[in-house]
Design an enzyme around this catalytic site. Sequence first.
Site, mmCIF file in Angstrom:
data_model
loop_
_atom_site.group_PDB
_atom_site.id
_atom_site.type_symbol
_atom_site.label_atom_id
_atom_site.label_comp_id
_atom_site.label_asym_id
_atom_site.label_seq_id
_atom_site.Cartn_x
_atom_site.Cartn_y
_atom_site.Cartn_z
ATOM 1 N N ARG A 56 126.689 61.641 5.638
ATOM 2 C CA ARG A 56 128.295 62.035 5.917
ATOM 3 C C ARG A 56 127.936 63.487 6.268
ATOM 4 N NH1 ARG A 56 132.434 60.446 1.584
ATOM 5 N NH2 ARG A 56 134.033 61.018 3.416
ATOM 6 N N CYS A 57 126.979 64.306 6.081
ATOM 7 C CA CYS A 57 126.712 65.637 6.352
ATOM 8 C C CYS A 57 126.235 65.884 7.810
ATOM 9 C CB CYS A 57 125.842 66.099 5.434
ATOM 10 S SG CYS A 57 125.509 67.790 5.903
#
Length: 119
Positions: free
Chosen positions: A9-10
């Site tokens: 998600r980063c």
Amino acid sequence: MITIYHNPRCSKSRGACELVKERLDQAAEPLTVVEYLKEPPSVEALKALHGMLGGAVRDMIRDNEAPYQQLGLDDPSLTDDQLYAAIAANPILLQRPIVVRNGRAVIARPPENVAALFD
């Protein structure tokens, strides 16, 4: 062997993965991606990572995450062992991504830091 401690998600973590994959096309090395939020590293694994990263244990900690404040991790009297235990119990605190190669590691923020492992 290259290992990436990764959070999909980063954006920085995704960028580091892309850079490593580009380098892998040239180096033909095996790659292991550890989604550390699903597979949290143990205290022993964190100590090994710290040994490869160098610097202070606090450099491995994301101080902008809620558990950092909730656990009072800004207390300078906390020992390294207490910090390792906090990260192991709350893997969201681990800086990301961390890339390991040949006994060396970097925190790939920015993702271009990965290049140091291939020099």
